[in-house]
Design an enzyme around this catalytic site. Sequence first.
Site, short mmCIF file in Angstrom:
data_model
loop_
_atom_site.label_atom_id
_atom_site.label_comp_id
_atom_site.label_asym_id
_atom_site.label_seq_id
_atom_site.Cartn_x
_atom_site.Cartn_y
_atom_site.Cartn_z
N LYS A 165 -22.68 5.48 -10.26
CA LYS A 165 -23.71 5.14 -11.24
C LYS A 165 -24.78 6.24 -11.28
CE LYS A 165 -24.20 0.69 -11.24
NZ LYS A 165 -24.59 -0.60 -10.67
N ARG A 204 -30.61 -0.95 -8.52
CA ARG A 204 -29.18 -1.28 -8.56
C ARG A 204 -28.43 -0.54 -7.46
NH1 ARG A 204 -30.25 -1.02 -14.22
NH2 ARG A 204 -29.37 -2.80 -15.33
N MET A 220 -24.67 -5.83 -4.11
CA MET A 220 -25.87 -6.58 -4.47
C MET A 220 -26.10 -6.67 -5.97
SD MET A 220 -29.70 -5.91 -3.17
CE MET A 220 -30.26 -5.16 -4.68
N ARG A 230 -19.57 4.67 -17.19
CA ARG A 230 -18.59 4.94 -16.13
C ARG A 230 -17.21 4.85 -16.74
NH1 ARG A 230 -19.41 -0.78 -12.89
NH2 ARG A 230 -19.22 -2.08 -14.71
N HIS A 267 -17.70 -11.98 -15.39
CA HIS A 267 -17.22 -11.59 -14.06
C HIS A 267 -15.72 -11.82 -13.91
CE1 HIS A 267 -16.41 -12.33 -9.74
NE2 HIS A 267 -17.22 -11.29 -9.58
N ARG A 311 19.62 -4.36 4.49
CA ARG A 311 19.62 -5.07 5.78
C ARG A 311 20.83 -5.99 5.80
NH1 ARG A 311 13.64 -5.33 4.62
NH2 ARG A 311 12.56 -4.55 6.47
N GLU A 318 11.97 3.98 14.75
CA GLU A 318 11.10 2.81 14.74
C GLU A 318 10.66 2.41 16.14
OE1 GLU A 318 13.15 -0.58 13.01
OE2 GLU A 318 15.05 0.02 13.88
N SER A 344 15.26 7.59 9.15
CA SER A 344 14.47 6.77 8.24
C SER A 344 13.41 6.07 9.09
CB SER A 344 15.36 5.75 7.54
OG SER A 344 14.56 4.93 6.71
N GLY A 392 11.22 3.43 10.32
CA GLY A 392 11.06 1.98 10.23
C GLY A 392 9.65 1.67 10.69
N THR A 393 8.74 1.79 9.76
CA THR A 393 7.32 1.73 10.16
C THR A 393 6.86 0.30 10.48
OG1 THR A 393 6.91 1.90 7.79
CG2 THR A 393 6.48 3.86 9.13
N ASN A 394 7.68 -0.70 10.15
CA ASN A 394 7.29 -2.06 10.58
C ASN A 394 7.36 -2.14 12.10
OD1 ASN A 394 7.31 -2.64 7.84
ND2 ASN A 394 9.39 -3.46 7.88
N ASP A 395 8.52 -1.77 12.64
CA ASP A 395 8.66 -1.81 14.09
C ASP A 395 7.84 -0.70 14.75
OD1 ASP A 395 10.28 -3.96 15.15
OD2 ASP A 395 11.83 -3.21 13.80
N CYS A 444 11.43 3.43 5.34
CA CYS A 444 11.92 2.19 4.75
C CYS A 444 11.15 0.96 5.23
CB CYS A 444 13.42 2.01 4.99
SG CYS A 444 13.83 1.81 6.73
N TYR A 480 12.20 11.03 0.88
CA TYR A 480 12.11 9.86 0.01
C TYR A 480 11.32 8.74 0.66
CZ TYR A 480 15.72 7.70 2.95
OH TYR A 480 16.40 7.17 4.00
C1 PEP Z 1 11.17 -1.46 10.09
O1 PEP Z 1 11.11 -1.81 11.26
O2 PEP Z 1 10.28 -0.81 9.52
C2 PEP Z 1 12.32 -1.83 9.26
C3 PEP Z 1 12.45 -1.38 8.04
O3 PEP Z 1 13.20 -2.69 9.80
P1 PEP Z 1 12.97 -4.28 9.87
O4 PEP Z 1 11.75 -4.58 9.07
O5 PEP Z 1 14.19 -4.90 9.33
O6 PEP Z 1 12.79 -4.48 11.34
MG MG Z 2 12.90 -2.53 12.26
#
Ligand code: PEP
Ligand code: MG
Length: 874
Positions: free
Chosen positions: A23, A93, A104, A337, A455, A561, A745, A764, A766-769, A831, A851
């Site tokens: 702003k 503001r 605010m 803006r 809003h 999977r 992972e 690949s 496996g960013t979850n684990d 993935c 990728y």
């Molecule tokens: C992971 O761990 O990121 C993954 C893709 O495998 P899953 O979620 O099936 O454990």
């Molecule tokens: Mg996994």
Amino acid sequence: MSNKYVYLFSEGNAEMRNLLGGKGANLAEMTGLGLPVPQGFTVTTEACTRYYEDGKVIADEIVDQIYEALAKTEEINGKKFGDLENPFLVSVRSGARVSMPGMMDTILNLGLNDVAVKGLAKLTQNERFAYDSYRRFIQMFSDVVMEIDKRKFEDILDEVKASVGAKVDTDLSADDLKVVVEKYKALYLKEMGVEFPQDPKVQLLESVKAVFRSWDNPRANVYRRMNDIPGDWGTAVNVQAMVFGNMGDDSGTGVAFTRNPATGENKLYGEYLFNAQGEDVVAGIRTPNPIADLHKTMPAVYDQFAEIANTLEKHYRDMQDMEFTIERGKLYMLQTRNGKRTAAAALKIAVDLVNEGMLTKEEAVMKVEPKQLDSLLHPQFNADALKKAEVIARGLPASPGAACGKVYFTAEEAVEAAKDGSKVVLVRLETSPEDIEGMYASQGILTARGGMTSHAAVVARGMGTCCVAGCGDIRINEEAKTFEANGKTYKEGDYISIDGSTGNVYGEAVETIDAAVTGDFATLMGWADDIRTLSVRTNADTPRDARQAVKFGAEGIGLCRTEHMFFDEDRIPAMREMIVAKTEEQRRAALNKLLPMQKADFKGIYEAMEGRPVTIRFLDPPLHEFLPHNDEDIAALAKEMGLTFDELKGTVESLHEFNPMLGHRGCRLSVTYPEIAEMQTRAVIEAAIEVKAEKGYDILPEIMIPLVGEVKELKYVKAVVVETAQKVMDEKGVKIDYKVGTMIEIPRAALTADEIATEAEFFSFGTNDLTQMTFGFSRDDAGNFLDDYYAKKIFESDPFARVDQVGVGKLMKMAVKLGRETRPGMKMGICGEHGGDPSTVVFCHNIGLNYVSCSPFRVPIARLAAAQAVVMGK
Ligand code: PEP
Ligand code: MG
């Protein structure tokens, strides 16, 4: 030299957004362009950060600079704070780098006190106006700055109204308002223990502090988390000379966009109210007039405004959202803006601006927020179902899309219901910033009051959530949790459907259908594809998901999977047989039953992908997940399998694990039972050979071994895969190419990626684990405590949604480097769920992945984010 913490509007420009906030930077830029901007100054975001560093106090040097700027601003405006003749009044503001709902509220008329109010009365020849402004200021200051409940002020106002027989506020005379002012001041004294501050400088400093505090309020924190805004940015404060839109019928105030923010149509769009101030237009209490009407009532002002709008759009090369005030026939610009817009409008505007020669294609792809595309990728109403559905009410088409869900009347209840998996439509008289979480949790928002810039409308468009606003046809009874429309009562939990593109409300669930990428959307995605270098694949386990993803532009499957295929009702018996088998022979017999099913699945997926690469991940979860757990189910299964209850129960118990996430899962299953990997390899290769023969597609299967932490694990399982694949190819007399790779992972896999790459042909992430094991947070349980982490500022975002670039990211970078040292040019992807998160996509591009792979609905989002990563890197 000390730091400069305060800038006059004439000292800044649009480049200084980080320091002056959006702003402030734009007010400075408009001043530089010579536009009619009431002059003032900006206290910088650095002053806000310093306020927190100093333990929530404003340092003396900042106070001095504020007073200095104030003196200069008084001089520029030719007025003086607290003056009996010509009092100076300002608005205060907040203004962060990016616009942030939840911060605010604006404070207007700051500077009014017992003396200045008289000056204002004299100056305007309007005592009523002056005292009305004063009572509004006391109320606003007390509520917003001192957090005194505003209802207490409203009660006083109602009391005075009743005592003089006034129906509406405007029935009150100047003398009545003087009474209100005295009562307000008495209330302030009672609540605060001190008099209402008469010194405008005190009023100002308290307000500046309140803006700084609001940066850290819970609503702002939630908004920041949802939008990846770092907590250390801070907010600036803008102090601007007041102009009055409520000085009579030749005054007014409004909000306008240079293009339609819902559709993108290139036509001035907006609303204004005569004889109104500031927030009246957006508060949704009075229904404003369309901006085109201003052309009829004040043609000269309209023409001037239209010209300014045009200048601003050309200058910023983007659609502008402007606030203006007309004071006694003179136009003032209070803000400009880049306007928030729906995804559809964002696409049309970006494509139009390229066609109008205002933007390059690279610039155009930066104009669309990847996450916003989400709203276009989700279902729309089925046209036939919609024809049959009865419209029970009509409101304003405030934010497009289709929503169907159960009615809830408060944000909290909407959040609760959504947590339980219900689809929710939030129905409110009007929304306010407190409702933000409920709005996020809802499929759609329906309000009874408010215009296109209310809003609800603004926030819903920003979130890409469907919204019907100002629906006067419904009568809400908030206490009873019902609304009435078309002679019928709808209660909490009843289904309704709303159409944010037409404003229609339906009193029933209306079937929805999938979206498609066409028109401007397709054009912009084409440009994004030309720019990006990162490929985008999808996580898909079924041919249906795979086809959907291809429609959305997926270039392959990054994660299939396989276990999901075994949970099917007709397959689970064979799976269970395999698990409870006592001997290898029994296990092989069960696996032989699974083989044709698994092969058929893979064929379906290969066919859907039409020759695109497919990464198939071998069985990953602990086996006991497939088993029955209560005695009744165990008895039934035992009977089916010709086992005694005790025998089966014993097996189930023996498979029990204390910590299954770290237990017998992933490649460990194939280490123990290599015949599982054999069966899966056979299914993968036979399916590829058959699809090639039947459909002519060259399939390149990528077999992915999960949860590897030690190269020898991979070496062992890979040997089984290679041997089996060779056997199948020899049997069939056909050779096909395939690869064997692994997931990264487990932290140890990242740390020893150079060794792992001697066996793995691709990685690949496996960013979850990897997130789970790097933080040591259970991915299933972290949700229970992460809210506390956000509240206590330990985390700003969910590490399971957005990759933690510092820690997990460091492991990823290390693995990329080590892996490619062993195997130059090695193909690498991601993935985990993070693969569809735009900021993670940019990170993946930057660390050199080939990728990202994400759920089908996020494929276009990832394509756009990948293009943005290239543009940002230039
Ligand atoms: C992971 O761990 O990121 C993954 C893709 O495998 P899953 O979620 O099936 O454990
Ligand atoms: Mg996994």
